[in-house]
Design an enzyme around this catalytic site. Sequence first.
Site: not given
Ligand SMILES: O=C(O)c1[nH]c(=O)[nH]c(=O)c1I
Length: 312
Positions: A45, A130
Site C-alpha cells: 500500500k 492518488c
Molecule cells: O484513496 C487511496 O488511498 C488511493 N486510491 C486510488 O484509487 N489510488 C491511489 O493511488 C490511492 I493512495
Amino acid sequence: MQLTANIQNYHFNHILLNAAGVMCQTTTELDTVLTSKYTGSVVTKSATPAVRPGNPSPRYYELNHGLGTINSMGLPNEGFDYYMNYVSAKKTDKPIFFSIAGLSKQENIDMLHQLQDADFDGLIELNLSCPNVPGKPQTGYDFEATEQILTEAFAFFTKPLGVKLPPYFDIVHFDDIAAVLNKFPLAFVNTINSIGNGLVIDENTDTVVIKPKAGFGGIGGTLVKATALANVRALRNRLNTTIKIIGTGGVTTGRDVYDHILCGADLVEVGSQLAIEGINVFERLETELTEILTAKGYTSLDDVRGQLKVIS
Ligand SMILES: O=C(O)c1[nH]c(=O)[nH]c(=O)c1I
C-alpha cells in the site's frame, strides 16, 4: 509456457501481482499475495511517513454486474516504518515493490533517502496519482512538478525507481509526460491508477455511494480497461526501451492480461478484480492467459509483448 519478465536485474517468474492499495495494507495481506503460486511479486500500500486512518467510510463500493469499483480510501496506511520492517525482514526469492505517496515533495524525498540508505533490495514505486486526498492534486497531471521531483530524486537515488501514473486522455499529454519521463533512468512506469473523481449513484436512494468528497472517487475495474490499454500502448510507444511498463487497470479475465501484454506491458497488476474476487483471481487469470497463448500457438509472452497490430 514462459510467463516471465525482467525489470533491470530483477526476474519475475510470473507476471501478475496486486495493484497498490488492494490486499497490501497489512503484513497478512502482503504475505497472502507474495506467497501465492501465481504471483510474481507484491506491491505495498502506498506509504506516508506517518500512519494514516484515511477517509471516513463508506469509502469503497463495488458496482453491479462486475462493472468495477469506486474508492476514496484517502491513503490509509500503517506508515513508512511498518512497510520498511516488512520488506527488510521478508525472506523471499520474489522481488518486492515498495510504494510511497508522500503528501508533499519533501515527504517523498525524505522517504526516498531512507529507502536509499536502507538494506532493502527491491523496487520503489513513487505514486504520483492518488486522486483521493482532499486538497491534494495528482502530481502526475502537473508535468513541471513531476520533472522537479524526479530531478531531485535522481540527484541521489540509485535503486530501481518507477512511477505510478494517472490516466491521460489527450495525445499531447502522452507526448508531454513521456518527454519528461525519458529524461530520467527510470526502471519502470506503472500505468494506470484509477480514473480520478468519478461519481456513482445508488438508484434506490438517489444518493452517492461513498461518503468522502461528496461521492467523488477513483474508478477501477472493467469500466477503465480501454483507457488503461491506451495508456500502456501510448507510453510503450514513447518511452525509452530501458523503461519497462507495468500495465494496470481493467483486468478481470485472462484476455485482459493478454491485451495489456499486446500493448507492451511487462508485468500486469490486478486491483478491483482482486478486491472483488480474492486471492484466487491470480490462478484463474494465469489459467485463462495460458489457454489463450496455447490456442494461438505461442510458447512465450515474448512472442506477444508489444505486438498489437494496427489497421494499415
Ligand atoms: O484513496 C487511496 O488511498 C488511493 N486510491 C486510488 O484509487 N489510488 C491511489 O493511488 C490511492 I493512495
